[in-house]
Design a protein around this motif. Structure first.
Motif, PDB file in Angstrom:
ATOM      1  N   ASN A  48       0.838  -1.197   0.000  1.00 50.00           N
ATOM      2  CA  ASN A  48       0.000   0.000   0.000  1.00 50.00           C
ATOM      3  C   ASN A  48       0.872   1.246   0.000  1.00 50.00           C
ATOM      4  N   ILE A  49       0.587   2.171  -0.888  1.00 52.98           N
ATOM      5  CA  ILE A  49       1.382   3.401  -0.911  1.00 52.98           C
ATOM      6  C   ILE A  49       0.503   4.642  -1.099  1.00 52.98           C
ATOM      7  N   LEU A  50       1.072   5.761  -0.629  1.00 55.02           N
ATOM      8  CA  LEU A  50       0.529   7.091  -0.907  1.00 55.02           C
ATOM      9  C   LEU A  50       1.513   7.740  -1.864  1.00 55.02           C
ATOM     10  N   ASN A  67       4.765  14.575  -8.703  1.00 58.59           N
ATOM     11  CA  ASN A  67       5.827  13.886  -9.430  1.00 58.59           C
ATOM     12  C   ASN A  67       5.307  13.109 -10.633  1.00 58.59           C
ATOM     13  N   THR A  72      -4.095  12.527   1.754  1.00 56.26           N
ATOM     14  CA  THR A  72      -2.812  12.410   2.462  1.00 56.26           C
ATOM     15  C   THR A  72      -3.010  12.460   3.972  1.00 56.26           C
ATOM     16  N   GLN A 118      -5.718  11.519   5.667  1.00 54.33           N
ATOM     17  CA  GLN A 118      -6.298  10.220   6.068  1.00 54.33           C
ATOM     18  C   GLN A 118      -5.231   9.154   6.264  1.00 54.33           C
ATOM     19  N   VAL A 119      -4.372   9.041   5.253  1.00 52.72           N
ATOM     20  CA  VAL A 119      -3.357   7.991   5.292  1.00 52.72           C
ATOM     21  C   VAL A 119      -2.373   8.238   6.427  1.00 52.72           C
ATOM     22  N   LEU A 120      -1.942   9.487   6.602  1.00 49.10           N
ATOM     23  CA  LEU A 120      -0.959   9.784   7.646  1.00 49.10           C
ATOM     24  C   LEU A 120      -1.567   9.550   9.034  1.00 49.10           C
ATOM     25  N   MET A 127       7.842   3.902   5.444  1.00 47.32           N
ATOM     26  CA  MET A 127       8.972   4.068   4.528  1.00 47.32           C
ATOM     27  C   MET A 127       8.660   5.263   3.639  1.00 47.32           C
ATOM     28  N   LYS A 162      10.031   7.488   0.268  1.00 48.63           N
ATOM     29  CA  LYS A 162      10.951   7.671  -0.852  1.00 48.63           C
ATOM     30  C   LYS A 162      11.027   9.158  -1.165  1.00 48.63           C
ATOM     31  N   ILE A 220      13.944   6.804   3.468  1.00 43.92           N
ATOM     32  CA  ILE A 220      13.958   7.008   4.915  1.00 43.92           C
ATOM     33  C   ILE A 220      12.948   6.047   5.540  1.00 43.92           C
ATOM     34  N   PHE A 273       2.585  14.966  11.987  1.00 44.17           N
ATOM     35  CA  PHE A 273       2.589  15.403  10.586  1.00 44.17           C
ATOM     36  C   PHE A 273       1.704  16.640  10.470  1.00 44.17           C
ATOM     37  N   ILE A 302       9.037  14.593  -0.840  1.00 45.61           N
ATOM     38  CA  ILE A 302       8.502  13.229  -0.777  1.00 45.61           C
ATOM     39  C   ILE A 302       7.878  12.802  -2.113  1.00 45.61           C
ATOM     40  N   ILE A 303       8.196  11.581  -2.545  1.00 50.99           N
ATOM     41  CA  ILE A 303       7.552  10.986  -3.728  1.00 50.99           C
ATOM     42  C   ILE A 303       6.494   9.962  -3.293  1.00 50.99           C
ATOM     43  N   ILE A 304       6.880   9.048  -2.408  1.00 52.41           N
ATOM     44  CA  ILE A 304       6.004   7.950  -1.995  1.00 52.41           C
ATOM     45  C   ILE A 304       6.107   7.739  -0.483  1.00 52.41           C
ATOM     46  N   ILE A 305       4.969   7.488   0.172  1.00 47.92           N
ATOM     47  CA  ILE A 305       4.950   7.045   1.570  1.00 47.92           C
ATOM     48  C   ILE A 305       4.301   5.679   1.608  1.00 47.92           C
ATOM     49  N   SER A 306       4.954   4.735   2.313  1.00 53.24           N
ATOM     50  CA  SER A 306       4.408   3.381   2.370  1.00 53.24           C
ATOM     51  C   SER A 306       4.464   2.842   3.804  1.00 53.24           C
ATOM     52  N   PRO A 307       3.286   2.469   4.366  1.00 51.93           N
ATOM     53  CA  PRO A 307       3.271   1.836   5.698  1.00 51.93           C
ATOM     54  C   PRO A 307       4.026   0.513   5.637  1.00 51.93           C
ATOM     55  N   GLU A 359       4.356  -3.087   7.288  1.00 54.06           N
ATOM     56  CA  GLU A 359       3.792  -4.044   8.272  1.00 54.06           C
ATOM     57  C   GLU A 359       4.909  -4.805   9.002  1.00 54.06           C
ATOM     58  N   VAL A 405       3.747  21.588  12.583  1.00 57.81           N
ATOM     59  CA  VAL A 405       4.723  20.606  13.040  1.00 57.81           C
ATOM     60  C   VAL A 405       6.136  21.173  12.998  1.00 57.81           C
TER      61      VAL A 405
END
Lengths: 74, 74, 74, 74, 74, 74, 74
Positions: free
Chosen positions: D59-61, D66, E6, E8-10, E19, E21, E28, E35, E67-72, E74, F5
């Motif tokens: 799952n990604i945001l 970009n 964004t 909601q997801v955060l 993670m 990108k 990172i 946030f 930031i390009i991508i944020i991924s939880p 697990e 933040v």
């Protein structure tokens, strides 16, 4: 704090020779004939200098958002 | 201070041949047919010049935000 | 001065084949089906051309802020 | 002129597989689960493709600024 | 159309490992502690991963515009 | 959702040693003395670190728009 | 939170020697004579330093949006 530093400097140099450094190591020289508050410049007798070579451009309109440095040429 | 320097210059060149330098060392030549205040240009008979090669493009819409220099071609 | 140059040009080309040059030397060709005022384009039958290779993309949504040139293809 | 071209296209593709081309020659594939008007996308079962390699991302945001191209994958 | 995708997801990932990108191929990883709506993130136990190397960073403030991508994770 | 933040984190670190990662792989270390909401920072005892070399900079004003990561240094 | 950190610092340095680091690893030194709230600077006796070489520039107008770091020179 001084307001409109760029307008003051450009006003003082209308009709005079200026050197402009652009992003990407381009250098332009020419006579400033017009300008606006976005640092868009109209130059006459302009030429581009890059790595020792000179290319004559004549009259040009130069977009302000690529400018790094403007320097009056005595 | 002059207002709308870019509009003045573009207005004077409708129907004439202009040279446009874009970011990334692209050069476009063509006849200016239309423009707007964002420096978006419509050119006819346009061609792209890069490293000595010419590519015919015909009619094009050129986005203003990639433009560095516009120069009328006598 | 003409207003909305980009909208005029895009309107005239709905249903027609166009060529789009993007930043990073990408070229896209396809049939323009929809667009908005940000130059976001929907193309059908699209393909990408890079260094002589063609990649079929089918239907695509192309973001306007990467566009350099749009050219109708007769 | 069509308004909100990007929202229309994204709405039609919720729950479906899409391919996204990002700046820097990255390609992402995944199932579109959510989006907003800035083209920020939430994808499930996402993977990144670069130079023939595939990296599973789950799952990604994905931030909209970009994105170059979005293409539905039949 | 979903609003504030964004946020909601955060919100769902505060206290969890994520993670990120970044532009320039930086990755990172860390635990999301705070946030804001610009995707500025505060992470604890953060580390940077580049070309197989890991650099411990501890607590960091990460600016959202890279930031390009944020991924939880697990 | 937390608001401001960046201001929270910077406020907690006035008078303390921080590490800043800038675009272009520059790293700056120094004592945070002042800041504003654009992440513009004033540092004392600052030094730049690049590829193993350290350059003393003394007091500096650092523009916020080049910052990628800020990390407090215990 | 301090407001207008950049204005405070620049005000304190009018008439003094400052060093400016620009994007693209350019370094400028000169005497600050004027400035505005966009960090546009007017310098006298300016010179550019790059890879050990010094180029005299005299009076210059330096656009604020290329600045990374400003440092007073005792």
């Amino acid at each position: 704090m001084s307001i409109d530093v760029t307008v003051q400097v450009l006003k003082d140099n209308v009709g005079k020779n200026i050197m402009i450094k652009l992003k990407g190591d381009k250098v332009i020289r020419g006579i400033l004939t017009k300008f606006d508050q976005h640092m868009n410049l109209v130059l006459s007798d302009a030429a581009e200098y890059k790595a020792g070579d000179q290319t004559k451009l004549g009259n040009i309109l130069l977009k302000g958002d690529n400018i790094i440095i403007i320097s009056p040429q005595e």
